[in-house]
Each structure stands twice: as C-alpha cells, then as structure tokens.
Scaffold this motif. Structure first.
Motif, short mmCIF file in Angstrom:
data_model
loop_
_atom_site.label_atom_id
_atom_site.label_comp_id
_atom_site.label_asym_id
_atom_site.label_seq_id
_atom_site.Cartn_x
_atom_site.Cartn_y
_atom_site.Cartn_z
N LEU A 1 -3.38 1.56 -1.65
CA LEU A 1 -2.02 1.28 -1.20
C LEU A 1 -1.22 2.57 -1.09
O LEU A 1 -0.40 2.74 -0.16
CB LEU A 1 -1.34 0.32 -2.18
CG LEU A 1 -1.93 -1.09 -2.21
CD1 LEU A 1 -1.29 -1.92 -3.33
CD2 LEU A 1 -1.76 -1.79 -0.87
N LEU A 2 -1.44 3.51 -2.01
CA LEU A 2 -0.79 4.82 -1.94
C LEU A 2 -1.19 5.55 -0.67
O LEU A 2 -0.34 6.10 0.04
CB LEU A 2 -1.16 5.65 -3.17
CG LEU A 2 -0.69 7.11 -3.15
CD1 LEU A 2 0.82 7.18 -3.27
CD2 LEU A 2 -1.35 7.90 -4.29
N ALA A 3 -2.49 5.55 -0.37
CA ALA A 3 -2.98 6.24 0.82
C ALA A 3 -2.36 5.65 2.08
O ALA A 3 -1.91 6.38 2.98
CB ALA A 3 -4.49 6.17 0.88
N ALA A 4 -2.34 4.32 2.16
CA ALA A 4 -1.77 3.66 3.34
C ALA A 4 -0.29 4.00 3.49
O ALA A 4 0.19 4.31 4.59
CB ALA A 4 -1.96 2.15 3.24
N GLN A 5 0.44 3.97 2.37
CA GLN A 5 1.87 4.27 2.42
C GLN A 5 2.12 5.70 2.87
O GLN A 5 2.95 5.96 3.75
CB GLN A 5 2.49 4.04 1.04
CG GLN A 5 3.97 4.40 0.97
CD GLN A 5 4.50 4.39 -0.45
OE1 GLN A 5 3.74 4.39 -1.41
NE2 GLN A 5 5.80 4.42 -0.59
N LYS A 6 1.41 6.65 2.27
CA LYS A 6 1.62 8.06 2.59
C LYS A 6 1.23 8.38 4.03
O LYS A 6 1.83 9.24 4.68
CB LYS A 6 0.82 8.94 1.63
CG LYS A 6 1.30 8.89 0.19
CD LYS A 6 2.66 9.53 0.03
CE LYS A 6 3.05 9.65 -1.44
NZ LYS A 6 4.39 10.29 -1.60
#
Length: 219
Positions: A150-155
């Motif tokens: 989820l962090l990767a997608a957001q960033k």
C-alpha cells in the motif's frame, strides 16, 4: 487492461538471494541448538521480516535472543552478498518489456534499504530501481500485512486495485491479496509452497520469461 503499476518483491524475484540467506539463517539457528536446513528456513520464514523471524525462532528454541539479533543476521547476509548476487534469470527482459509498454514498476520488500541496495547493486539492477524502493522498515507491520504494498502504491501514485504484485513467498502473496492487488507467484524454486500460494490467492508461474505475457494481459 494491463496494470497501472507492477510492484516486485526483491529477494527471489529480482535477485537470487533466497538460498544464500536461508543457508545463513539455518546455520545461525543450528548454532542455537535447533538444527535446521536452508530449505527448512525457507519454508518457515520466507517473506517475513527478521524481527518476525526472531519471535518465531524464540518460540522454537525456548530461548530469548538479544535485541540486536536481526542486525547480526543482516550483517552476515551482507557479507555473503558482497561476494556477488546474480539477478534472477530473465528479469532484465521483463523490465525491458515493461519499459517498452510504458508500465511503471517499483520494489516492495520486507528487506531493509541497505540490503536492497547491496543486492540490487551487486546484480546490476539498482540503477533501474533507485528511487523506487519501498521497505517494510517504513511500515508499522511487515508481510503478510499489506502495508509495504500500500505504501508503494501510494508513493507511486496508483490505486491499489490497479496494481499487480510479483512475489515468491506465502506471506508476500497474502500481503498483496490483503492490499487488494492481483498477485503473480513465482515458483521456479522447488522449495516454494505452491499449494499455500494458490490458497492465498496467487497466480502461479514457473518461468520469468512468461511474466511479460501475464502482466500485459492482466484484466
């Protein structure tokens, strides 16, 4: 439509480190009086953070390990990796195909940034991925929680449901599924738990050369 973003796990998907790391871990656990082999460690611990691995080893051995034990494991791993880590066979061609198709990609790993930069640097892949590395060390929870994906997608600026993950571990497949992402499970290694990956929601594939076709035809 193809995915808007492809998130790769690092160890065992981009770089061939799993056998080296699991052999190192097996030696350290055996030193604690609980004999294990590399495949044993792969089956039990693959895809988890070392902090999670430490808790499970303490349960197995009945011993309390020092707080810096994960760092000791990381240091031993890094010494081995410095001697040279090969890229997974076929992964360069996969990245080339994604570049040609205009599909962005990044890394979402349980490993720390120092480890990723060491292994990816040794394999020659780091220049293609620097600035697109995301680690569970920036998250409250490691895999099988979905946090790092989820962090990767957001960033990277993408909705989770439009992302696809490429994994090689059961916790990683579970993490991707929990993030609401489709996940392809790389099972070239005979030690992979294929049944568990399928049950967790992974779409299995054995040859990295098959991945571009799978990614570019993802609905």
């Amino acid at each position: 439509m193809p995915p808007s973003l492809v998130i790769f796990d690092c160890d065992g998907v981009l770089v061939d480190t799993e056998r080296m790391a699991n052999q190192n871990l097996a030696e350290m656990v055996t030193e604690l009086g609980h004999p294990m082999t590399g495949p044993d460690c792969q089956k039990l611990f693959m895809g988890r953070t070392l902090e999670d691995v430490q808790r499970k080893i303490e349960e197995l051995t009945g011993k309390t390990l020092p707080a810096d034990w994960p760092e000791e494991v990381r240091q031993r791993d890094l010494e081995r990796f410095k001697a040279g880590v090969p890229a997974i066979r076929g992964i360069v061609e996969v990245l080339d195909r994604l570049d040609a198709a205009g599909i962005p990609y990044c890394v979402g790993s349980s490993g720390k940034y120092r480890k990723m930069r060491t292994t990816l640097g040794s394999s020659g892949l780091l220049p293609r991925l620097e600035g697109r590395l995301y680690s569970a060390e920036d998250c409250a929870r490691g895999k099988p929680a979905p946090d790092v994906f989820l962090l990767a997608a957001q960033k990277m600026g993408h909705a989770p449901e439009t992302c696809v993950v490429v994994e090689d571990s059961v916790p990683g497949v579970r993490a991707a599924t929990a993030a609401g992402m489709r996940v392809f499970a790389f099972v070239e290694d005979p030690a992979c738990d294929r049944e568990a990956m399928t049950e967790a929601g992974g779409i299995l594939f054995e040859n990295m050369s098959d991945l571009p076709g799978l990614l570019l035809s993802t609905p």
